[in-house]
Design a protein around this motif. Structure first.
Motif, mmCIF file in Angstrom:
data_model
loop_
_atom_site.group_PDB
_atom_site.id
_atom_site.type_symbol
_atom_site.label_atom_id
_atom_site.label_comp_id
_atom_site.label_asym_id
_atom_site.label_seq_id
_atom_site.Cartn_x
_atom_site.Cartn_y
_atom_site.Cartn_z
ATOM 1 N N PHE A 287 19.085 -38.190 -21.955
ATOM 2 C CA PHE A 287 17.626 -38.259 -22.128
ATOM 3 C C PHE A 287 16.881 -37.698 -20.908
ATOM 4 C CE2 PHE A 287 18.861 -41.672 -25.146
ATOM 5 C CZ PHE A 287 18.217 -41.166 -26.270
ATOM 6 N N VAL B 82 22.671 -42.167 -22.270
ATOM 7 C CA VAL B 82 21.471 -42.386 -21.462
ATOM 8 C C VAL B 82 21.157 -41.121 -20.641
ATOM 9 C CG1 VAL B 82 20.325 -43.869 -19.766
ATOM 10 C CG2 VAL B 82 22.062 -44.835 -21.295
ATOM 11 N N ALA C 192 15.813 -52.781 -15.563
ATOM 12 C CA ALA C 192 15.371 -51.766 -14.596
ATOM 13 C C ALA C 192 15.582 -50.376 -15.178
ATOM 14 C CB ALA C 192 16.178 -51.884 -13.302
ATOM 15 N N ASP C 193 14.839 -49.441 -14.600
ATOM 16 C CA ASP C 193 15.074 -48.021 -14.875
ATOM 17 C C ASP C 193 16.227 -47.600 -13.962
ATOM 18 O OD1 ASP C 193 15.006 -45.203 -14.782
ATOM 19 O OD2 ASP C 193 12.872 -45.186 -15.252
ATOM 20 N N VAL C 194 17.234 -46.982 -14.534
ATOM 21 C CA VAL C 194 18.398 -46.605 -13.724
ATOM 22 C C VAL C 194 18.002 -45.720 -12.539
ATOM 23 C CG1 VAL C 194 18.992 -44.617 -15.199
ATOM 24 C CG2 VAL C 194 20.748 -45.686 -13.780
ATOM 25 N N SER D 196 24.482 -52.972 -26.689
ATOM 26 C CA SER D 196 25.852 -52.527 -27.003
ATOM 27 C C SER D 196 26.841 -53.687 -27.006
ATOM 28 C CB SER D 196 26.287 -51.498 -25.960
ATOM 29 O OG SER D 196 27.685 -51.296 -26.038
ATOM 30 N N TRP E 279 11.307 -47.825 -25.616
ATOM 31 C CA TRP E 279 12.606 -48.407 -25.981
ATOM 32 C C TRP E 279 12.471 -49.867 -26.401
ATOM 33 C CZ3 TRP E 279 16.579 -45.660 -27.290
ATOM 34 C CH2 TRP E 279 16.716 -44.367 -26.784
ATOM 35 N N ARG F 176 26.743 -44.632 -21.944
ATOM 36 C CA ARG F 176 26.871 -43.975 -23.254
ATOM 37 C C ARG F 176 25.454 -43.683 -23.756
ATOM 38 N NH1 ARG F 176 27.068 -46.237 -28.655
ATOM 39 N NH2 ARG F 176 27.887 -44.699 -30.115
ATOM 40 N N GLY G 282 22.111 -48.519 -19.120
ATOM 41 C CA GLY G 282 21.462 -48.284 -20.420
ATOM 42 C C GLY G 282 22.304 -48.889 -21.523
ATOM 43 N N GLY G 283 22.873 -50.036 -21.203
ATOM 44 C CA GLY G 283 23.796 -50.697 -22.144
ATOM 45 C C GLY G 283 23.091 -51.192 -23.390
ATOM 46 N N GLY G 284 21.787 -51.431 -23.282
ATOM 47 C CA GLY G 284 21.041 -51.895 -24.447
ATOM 48 C C GLY G 284 21.678 -53.121 -25.064
ATOM 49 N N LEU H 105 22.669 -53.012 -17.471
ATOM 50 C CA LEU H 105 21.332 -52.609 -17.013
ATOM 51 C C LEU H 105 20.622 -51.871 -18.136
ATOM 52 C CD1 LEU H 105 20.436 -50.903 -13.666
ATOM 53 C CD2 LEU H 105 19.818 -49.785 -15.802
ATOM 54 N N ASP H 106 19.357 -52.196 -18.335
ATOM 55 C CA ASP H 106 18.564 -51.444 -19.312
ATOM 56 C C ASP H 106 17.095 -51.626 -18.987
ATOM 57 O OD1 ASP H 106 19.462 -50.255 -22.308
ATOM 58 O OD2 ASP H 106 17.312 -50.623 -22.035
ATOM 59 N N LEU H 107 16.297 -50.596 -19.305
ATOM 60 C CA LEU H 107 14.872 -50.748 -19.009
ATOM 61 C C LEU H 107 14.130 -51.514 -20.081
ATOM 62 C CD1 LEU H 107 13.828 -48.331 -20.917
ATOM 63 C CD2 LEU H 107 13.688 -47.018 -18.836
ATOM 64 N N ALA H 108 14.756 -51.754 -21.235
ATOM 65 C CA ALA H 108 14.091 -52.469 -22.325
ATOM 66 C C ALA H 108 14.525 -53.934 -22.333
ATOM 67 C CB ALA H 108 14.435 -51.811 -23.656
ATOM 68 N N TYR I 286 13.780 -51.747 -29.953
ATOM 69 C CA TYR I 286 14.653 -52.922 -30.064
ATOM 70 C C TYR I 286 13.954 -54.114 -30.708
ATOM 71 C CZ TYR I 286 18.448 -50.737 -27.470
ATOM 72 O OH TYR I 286 19.484 -49.914 -27.085
HETATM 73 C C1 LIG Z 1 20.849 -44.439 -27.346
HETATM 74 S S1 LIG Z 1 20.720 -45.993 -26.581
HETATM 75 C C2 LIG Z 1 22.405 -46.340 -26.166
HETATM 76 C C3 LIG Z 1 22.632 -47.807 -25.896
HETATM 77 C C4 LIG Z 1 24.049 -48.168 -25.480
HETATM 78 N N1 LIG Z 1 24.479 -47.419 -24.318
HETATM 79 C C5 LIG Z 1 25.027 -47.999 -26.623
HETATM 80 O O1 LIG Z 1 25.937 -47.186 -26.528
HETATM 81 O O2 LIG Z 1 24.876 -48.737 -27.604
HETATM 82 C C6 LIG Z 1 20.007 -45.565 -25.010
HETATM 83 C C7 LIG Z 1 19.735 -46.790 -24.138
HETATM 84 O O3 LIG Z 1 19.342 -46.380 -22.838
HETATM 85 C C8 LIG Z 1 18.260 -47.154 -22.391
HETATM 86 N N2 LIG Z 1 17.566 -46.301 -21.407
HETATM 87 C C9 LIG Z 1 16.956 -45.116 -21.632
HETATM 88 N N3 LIG Z 1 16.493 -44.599 -20.482
HETATM 89 C C10 LIG Z 1 16.833 -45.484 -19.503
HETATM 90 C C11 LIG Z 1 16.618 -45.511 -18.100
HETATM 91 N N4 LIG Z 1 15.965 -44.526 -17.471
HETATM 92 N N5 LIG Z 1 17.098 -46.570 -17.399
HETATM 93 C C12 LIG Z 1 17.746 -47.582 -18.024
HETATM 94 N N6 LIG Z 1 17.963 -47.609 -19.363
HETATM 95 C C13 LIG Z 1 17.516 -46.565 -20.082
HETATM 96 C C14 LIG Z 1 17.476 -47.477 -23.647
HETATM 97 O O4 LIG Z 1 16.661 -48.605 -23.516
HETATM 98 C C15 LIG Z 1 18.620 -47.690 -24.648
HETATM 99 O O5 LIG Z 1 19.058 -49.013 -24.649
#
Ligand SMILES: C[S@@+](CC[C@H](N)C(=O)[O-])C[C@H]1O[C@@H](n2cnc3c(N)ncnc32)[C@H](O)[C@@H]1O
Length: 193
Positions: free
Chosen positions: A118, A115, A95-97, A52, A7, A113, A48-50, A69-72, A11
């Motif tokens: 996956f 996450v 962090a990883d959720v 956003s 991820w 949204r 996993g807000g990235g 929170l986001d892992l990237a 980005y």
């Molecule tokens: C498709 S993007 C969506 C980003 C954001 N939620 C949006 O609507 O714009 C997925 C996001 O989830 C994050 N992500 C994926 N797996 C994750 C995990 N296990 N823990 C935290 N973040 C995670 C990724 O880094 C990425 O930013």
């Protein structure tokens, strides 16, 4: 490659506006959050807000307890750069959720949204739901958006699980109530009191 590197590389390679999931405004998310948590001191966690723009909308609406929170790390840097000075009003968590050390019962609204979908391994989904149960306060809410049954089977080179609203609800369990399944794959669930 591990998830974080995967991820983070995405980005670093593209601007947030070039991502397929980019929204200039997270209108539906904001609408749902304002509906279930109109009080502006409600703690809102965007999982996993990235990069956003939901966080921008929440701050503009006056929310004072916002975490992303986001892992990237690169994703959060992008959002912070965009927000400028306003970024200091937000708690940023890299962090990883699934294993984030979040305080128990610390959040009123858990927003995700794109996450959860996956998580292709059932054990990871169970860990995710356990985090929700621990971190969202009793009577709080969960907003989760995933690809629907007709949606793509992959995103960003990763497999996804596609859900109907009922399928998503089943993953969380009967103790959660499905309050609404709005447009764009969103489900609104309430956490048991
Ligand atoms: C498709 S993007 C969506 C980003 C954001 N939620 C949006 O609507 O714009 C997925 C996001 O989830 C994050 N992500 C994926 N797996 C994750 C995990 N296990 N823990 C935290 N973040 C995670 C990724 O880094 C990425 O930013």
């Amino acid at each position: 490659m591990n998830q974080e590197k995967h991820w983070d590389r995405i980005y670093r390679a593209k601007a947030p506006t070039e991502m397929s999931w980019y929204q200039p405004e997270a209108r539906l998310s904001l609408e749902l959050i304002r509906r279930i948590a109109p009080e502006l001191d409600a703690s809102v966690l965007d999982v996993g807000g990235g990069a956003s723009t939901l966080v921008d909308g929440l701050l503009s609406a006056g929310y004072r307890d916002v975490s992303v929170l986001d892992l990237a790390p690169a994703a959060l840097t992008r959002a912070q750069e965009r927000l400028g000075e306003r970024a200091t009003q937000v708690r940023w968590i890299v962090a990883d959720v699934l294993d984030a050390r979040l305080l128990a019962a610390s959040c009123a609204v858990w927003h995700d949204r794109a996450v959860f979908h996956f998580l292709t391994d059932a054990r990871d989904r169970a860990r995710y739901v356990a985090q929700v149960e621990r971190v969202v306060r009793p009577g709080g809410h969960v907003i989760v958006a995933s690809f629907g049954p007709e949606g793509p089977s992959q995103c960003s080179g990763l497999e996804v699980v596609r859900y109907s609203p009922e399928g998503l609800h089943t993953e969380f369990g009967a103790a959660f109530r499905l309050l609404d399944s709005a447009r764009e794959g969103f489900c609104l669930l309430s956490v048991p009191s």
